[in-house]
Write a protein that holds these residues in place. Structure first.
Motif, PDB file in Angstrom:
ATOM      1  N   UNK A 157      64.313  -4.462  66.193  1.00  0.00           N
ATOM      2  CA  UNK A 157      65.652  -3.912  66.375  1.00  0.00           C
ATOM      3  C   UNK A 157      66.584  -4.962  66.984  1.00  0.00           C
ATOM      4  N   UNK A 213      70.231  -6.172  65.832  1.00  0.00           N
ATOM      5  CA  UNK A 213      71.327  -5.923  66.767  1.00  0.00           C
ATOM      6  C   UNK A 213      72.117  -7.198  67.016  1.00  0.00           C
ATOM      7  N   UNK A 216      72.316  -9.941  65.208  1.00  0.00           N
ATOM      8  CA  UNK A 216      73.027 -10.376  64.013  1.00  0.00           C
ATOM      9  C   UNK A 216      74.309  -9.563  63.836  1.00  0.00           C
ATOM     10  N   UNK A 217      74.175  -8.254  64.048  1.00  0.00           N
ATOM     11  CA  UNK A 217      75.332  -7.398  63.812  1.00  0.00           C
ATOM     12  C   UNK A 217      76.390  -7.551  64.888  1.00  0.00           C
ATOM     13  N   UNK A 218      75.951  -7.663  66.147  1.00  0.00           N
ATOM     14  CA  UNK A 218      76.960  -7.722  67.207  1.00  0.00           C
ATOM     15  C   UNK A 218      77.805  -8.981  67.038  1.00  0.00           C
ATOM     16  N   UNK A 271      75.571   1.361  71.053  1.00  0.00           N
ATOM     17  CA  UNK A 271      74.853   0.560  70.067  1.00  0.00           C
ATOM     18  C   UNK A 271      75.000   1.118  68.672  1.00  0.00           C
ATOM     19  N   UNK A 326      78.218   0.354  67.444  1.00  0.00           N
ATOM     20  CA  UNK A 326      78.372  -1.064  67.130  1.00  0.00           C
ATOM     21  C   UNK A 326      77.869  -1.369  65.738  1.00  0.00           C
ATOM     22  N   UNK A 327      76.819  -0.683  65.338  1.00  0.00           N
ATOM     23  CA  UNK A 327      76.272  -0.981  64.015  1.00  0.00           C
ATOM     24  C   UNK A 327      76.983  -0.180  62.932  1.00  0.00           C
ATOM     25  N   UNK A 357      81.237  -1.408  61.772  1.00  0.00           N
ATOM     26  CA  UNK A 357      81.553  -2.372  60.722  1.00  0.00           C
ATOM     27  C   UNK A 357      81.208  -1.845  59.338  1.00  0.00           C
ATOM     28  N   UNK A 410      77.262 -18.219  57.544  1.00  0.00           N
ATOM     29  CA  UNK A 410      77.642 -16.841  57.857  1.00  0.00           C
ATOM     30  C   UNK A 410      79.145 -16.654  57.697  1.00  0.00           C
TER      31      UNK A 410
END
Lengths: 329, 461, 280
Positions: free
Chosen positions: A266, A270, A272-274, B17, B20-21, B24, B94
């Protein structure tokens, strides 16, 4: 067996159907992020197998990843190794890369597990730095020196095929390591983390268990490393052996919850996304600063990571349920 | 009680959290394919904490604002978005993916350094988005464009000379000034280990000997992470050459400062990218006097054509922090965006790619010294306007596909290998602190030696 | 050969100064402070800011640099390290992240360009036919002065003896009435001040860039491990081993392999004699 794996199956099913929504407007950028996340998750779990479970904190995991990546890149890149001008197919170079990670690890890394605590971290960091320097300095015409090897062949092209590839690798790694972690072997490893001398005194050969954990860790790091290298389609020493990659791996594992496999997995997604989530809101360096601040706060205030938080949440709900059953509110 | 507080915190963190995911995802879902009336999107990728990145970032914004003010491209406005690549190749990949897939940009302007550009090259081949790379001159990039032209490499354009063409310019400089005027015939090639340093060094090594009759006594290649230059300079001094030919782009201040601090008794010439920035004096801690650098034409220390001058004025009015004066890649980006937009106007947009690339390859632009876009003999003190800048891209059949054409014959007037030098005393940071010492027709100051160069090392003729 | 001797001796002096603070913290608190090299970097920038950008005299620049790095060290200790003295992993990881945070903050404040710090002492001297910059000589003299002062402090003062007692036998020291928290705090402050001095000289010897901390950190690792973590005398000796090896490698083989000999010795020492050459 199925019962124990059911959460995994649900997760796999959800992740597998995601690309089907792409034609309906599900953004490909998220798929791309999930690919990056999967690789980071693989590295974090691999780190967790060795360091999170046994307490031998490795600061040199990029050594394994970079070694695997460099071997496959070097053998498969367009100019081949010269002379003679040979370009090996990926089917050969990928296993060779993994073998290099395992072999190099067993040769250099594993013997260092004789020393404990911060000392092991230092040795592993030293190995990473030495390999970095050697690749730059020794025969740069072969290794690409500081510039690395650009334009490597890809295993599969495009976001969605790469997504399935990384996802398959990730789940294979995750379920395998999770299974080991929950078995007796995992328990012994965690006992080593608590107090190695006591485990040794109780007649268990810690050497064999450490070797097993290390092998698993090296194989997964190597696997992740070769596919990651071909996904990015270029490799260079600054990226392969950077403190940033090292830190990403360690932070993912630590904030996910060390020694749990699921936590680091996880954590990888997390992080990568944040980092990407902050991109539109914070410019340039501010984003990296915010990321580091989040990481340090997690490490200081939640050393048990998300896994610990999840346990807290679960126990909170349980307490409430029990309380409502008892007192009726 | 404490346990309960922790549990609440846990729930709170989990909610944050999850948001946060999910956020986006939701944000991305709404962005579908752009409708015709929506603006074009221009993505900028570069290291936003460096002078190099900020130069082209800012001039990109200026160019887009100008185009928008003039009515946009084919009646549609252009929207500017950016992504920080930092100096890490992975972040570059990226950032490129972010521009391509999150923003679905129509074209990309890059100010990335060599490694980062090489890092996202595979992504360029995949997405085939028209990309203008304004900083790197790496010949590796051009090789990829040439070899994988049909696979997507054709979307890449470099609005300045590649390593090898630059090397050719430096050879001309060595011929004219160092060999003919100074009478020197031995040198040490001193370069950093980057794609740029090695590329130019390769050319200079192969060409300078036969071309100018200058013997290369030795080569010293250093890592960009080098912090202690004492041993490096000891090696150079041991060769005892007439001059040092120095090539650096990423890490220029440390070797330059070490040169001054150690008072190396050998004149140094070559390519010193940092020396072309207005901040060089301060970055060197005030020890920049006497430094010289060979550069592509847009440089400090020279009077400007009206087009570039207008750009500089806008730049200075809008930004006052570093870099106070755009690096040469800022000018590349500004001109290059106009080429891209004009090609798109002729091709009716960026799609289909082939059509746009064909139009882009037809770019043939001359900047006049006094008149800007058009020749104005009446403005020139000599009664004749001078061709000052020349932009044209090599086609697919040339080895240097899609990098800017080198005009060494001077037919079109590109100033060949301009050399500027910092004066020994600092005056105004922007004016009269530097001067051009080569070539003859642009010279506005005389070459001076730093005081610690011994008399016998100075001029041999 | 002369060059290896002279430059090696000078470089070793600087290394010893940087590694000193690092080893003191480990000796007393048994934790590794990876942010130490970050303080060195910040101190270099503070000095540059004060003397070149603000135009203050050199002494004021030193004072500001030392104040900033001491403040950072004390802040790190009081901020969170104090709570995790029994969990070296957390300290290890968190101070590593903290060094990275310092790098980002410095990038935001001074950008990523390399900055040259004007030398504190100008000029070159010829020693045995080798050019040596006066600045480096001054740096090494100052390093030795600082090292001497620290040795004096550790051996002759009450607080210094308390530090040694704590390093040798934590429990015994606490029983005999030493307040470990106070001693730890003093150690961190001294180590921060050493980082400040080192930062000014390291910055003027090399140049300033926000990633400046990585190499001194790796070299300090090698030095303190070879010398024996926590041993000041060992650190001095190991700094010279590493310094000479490094200079020899750079001059004779390849300057890209600069850090390799130190690290190789470190690995050999760790595997053959994990306490280090001078460790107890």
């Amino acid at each position: 067996m199925i019962r124990r794996l059911r959460w995994w199956l649900i997760a796999i099913a959800v992740m597998c159907v995601l690309p089907l929504f792409v034609p309906l407007g599900f953004p490909v950028s998220v798929i791309r992020l999930l690919v990056m996340g999967s690789y980071l998750a693989i590295f974090a779990m691999s780190w967790d197998m060795m360091s999170g479970h046994t307490g031998y904190i490795s600061f040199g995991h990029p050594f394994l990843i970079g070694l695997a990546g460099y071997v496959t890149a070097f053998l498969s890149h367009q100019e081949g190794f010269q002379p003679p001008h040979i370009v090996l197919p990926l089917a050969v170079t990928l296993p060779l890369g993994v073998a290099a990670a395992v072999g190099g690890g067993m040769l250099f890394f594993f013997p260092s597990m004789r020393v404990r605590g911060p000392y092991f971290a230092l040795v592993s960091l030293a190995f990473m730095e030495i390999l970095h320097r050697l690749i730059i300095a020794v025969r740069p015409e072969f290794t690409g020196g500081d510039r690395g090897l650009p334009n490597l062949p890809s295993v599969v092209m495009g976001a969605i095929p790469n997504y399935y590839l990384s996802l398959g690798l990730m789940f294979a790694t995750a379920i395998g390591l999770w299974y080991v972690s929950r078995s007796n072997v995992g328990n012994v490893l965690k006992a080593i983390r608590m107090d190695e001398d006591v485990v040794e005194a109780s007649g268990i050969s810690t050497y064999r268990f450490k070797r097993f954990a290390f092998l698993l860790s090296a194989v997964t790091a190597g696997l992740g490393g070769v596919f990651y290298t071909h996904y990015l389609a270029s490799i260079n020493p600054r990226r392969a052996f950077s403190a940033i990659l090292l830190l990403d791996i360690i932070i993912s594992a630590v904030i996910g919850g060390m020694g749990t496999i699921v936590g680091p997995m996880f954590g990888g997604y997390f992080l990568t996304f944040i980092l990407e989530y902050l991109r539109p809101y914070l410019f340039g360096q501010w984003r990296l600063l915010a990321y580091a601040l989040v990481a340090i706060f997690m490490v200081i205030y939640k050393p048990k990571g998300f896994y610990g938080i999840a346990q807290d949440v679960a126990s909170w709900f349980q307490t409430r349920k029990r309380r409502s059953a008892q007192y009726g509110y | 009680m404490k346990k309960k507080g922790l549990q609440k915190l846990g729930v709170l963190i989990s909610v944050v959290l999850a948001l946060a995911i999910v956020l986006p995802l939701a944000g991305g879902c709404t962005a579908g394919a752009p409708a015709p009336e929506e603006p074009w999107k221009c993505g900028y990728i570069g290291a936003l904490a460096t002078d190099v990145g900020r130069s082209s970032q800012r001039t990109t914004q200026i160019a887009i604002d100008e185009i928008n003010a003039a009515g946009g491209l084919l009646g549609r406005q252009i929207e500017y978005v950016e992504a920080d690549s930092t100096e890490e190749p992975l972040e570059g990949v990226k950032a490129y993916e972010y521009l391509a897939e999150h923003h679905k940009v129509d074209f990309i302007v890059s100010g990335c350094i060599d490694d980062v550009s090489l890092g996202w090259m595979p992504r360029l081949l995949e997405y085939k988005i028209p990309t203008l790379d304004t900083w790197t001159s790496a010949i590796r990039c051009i090789e990829i464009v040439h070899d994988d032209y049909e696979a997507g490499g054709k979307a890449y354009f470099m609005p300045h000379m590649n390593d090898y063409d630059q090397g050719a310019e430096y050879v001309a400089f060595a011929n004219d000034l160092l060999a003919a005027e100074m009478g020197w015939d031995t040198m040490v090639l001193y370069y950093e280990d980057t794609a740029y340093g090695c590329g130019v060094a390769e050319w200079v090594r192969d060409e300078i000997g036969p071309g100018a009759g200058i013997e290369t006594l030795g080569e010293v290649c250093y890592d960009i992470g080098t912090f202690d230059f004492t041993p490096v300079y000891s090696k150079i001094v041991a060769y005892d050459p007439d001059f040092i030919f120095h090539i650096c782009s990423v890490n220029c201040v440390p070797p330059s400062a070490a040169y001054v601090e150690m008072e190396i008794p050998i004149p140094i010439f070559g390519v010193n990218v940092a020396a072309c920035s207005a901040e060089f004096w301060d970055d060197m801690g005030g020890m920049a006097g006497g430094f010289n650098a060979t550069m592509p034409p847009p440089t400090i220390g020279l009077e400007w054509d009206p087009v570039s001058q207008a750009l500089i004025d806008k730049y200075k009015a809008r930004w006052t922090d570093r870099p106070i004066f755009p690096h040469f890649n800022g000018f590349n980006a500004y001109q290059g965006i106009y080429h891209m937009v004009e090609a798109a106007e002729r091709a009716g947009g960026f799609e289909p790619l082939d059509k746009w690339v064909k139009e882009m390859e037809k770019t043939d632009q001359i900047l006049w010294r006094y008149g800007g876009h058009e020749r104005r003999d009446d403005l020139s003190p000599t009664g004749q306007d001078i061709k000052w800048q020349y932009y044209m891209y090599y086609g697919p059949d040339h080895d240097y596909t899609h990098s800017c054409v080198l005009d060494q014959t001077g037919e079109h007037g590109r100033p060949g290998g301009m050399v500027m030098q910092w004066k020994l005393e600092k005056q105004d940071p922007l004016e009269a602190t530097v001067g051009i010492i080569h070539p003859e027709r642009w010279r506005n100051t005389e070459f001076v030696f730093v005081p610690w160069i011994p008399e016998e090392k100075r001029i041999q003729k | 050969m002369e060059q290896i001797l002279i430059q090696g001796a000078l470089l070793s002096g600087l290394y010893a100064l940087i590694a000193m603070g690092f080893t003191m913290i480990f000796g007393v608190g048994r934790v590794l402070n990876l942010a130490h090299a970050g303080y060195v970097m910040v101190a270099g920038y503070s000095y540059f800011w004060a003397t070149y950008m603000m135009g203050l005299p050199i002494v004021a620049g030193f004072a500001i640099a030392i104040a900033v790095s001491t403040g950072l060290a004390v802040g790190t200790y009081l901020g969170w390290v104090r709570r995790f003295l029994n969990d070296p992993t957390i300290v290890f990881v968190s101070t590593f992240i903290f060094a990275l945070i310092l790098e980002h903050v410095m990038t935001l404040a001074f950008f990523r360009e390399n900055i040259n710090v004007p030398p504190i002492v100008v000029g070159m001297t010829q020693v045995m036919g080798c050019p040596v910059s006066n600045n480096l000589v001054a740096a090494v003299i100052a390093s030795w002065a600082c090292i001497g002062a620290v040795l004096f402090f550790v051996r002759k003062t009450h607080m210094g003896r308390a530090m040694r007692a704590l390093a040798m036998d934590r429990r015994g020291a606490i029983i005999s009435g030493i307040n470990p928290d106070m001693v730890n705090l003093t150690t961190w402050a001294i180590s921060g001040a050493l980082a400040g001095v080192a930062g000014v000289f390291w910055g003027s010897y090399t140049f300033l860039v926000p990633s400046l901390w990585v190499l001194p950190l790796i070299m300090s690792f090698a030095i303190v491990v070879i010398g024996g973590l926590g041993s000041i005398e060992g650190t001095l000796a190991a700094a010279h081993i590493v310094g000479f090896m490094e200079t020899a490698t750079v001059l004779a083989i390849n300057d890209k392999l600069r850090s390799v000999p130190g690290l190789v010795i470190m690995i050999i020492v760790l595997l053959a004699r994990p306490k280090g050459l001078f460790g107890r």
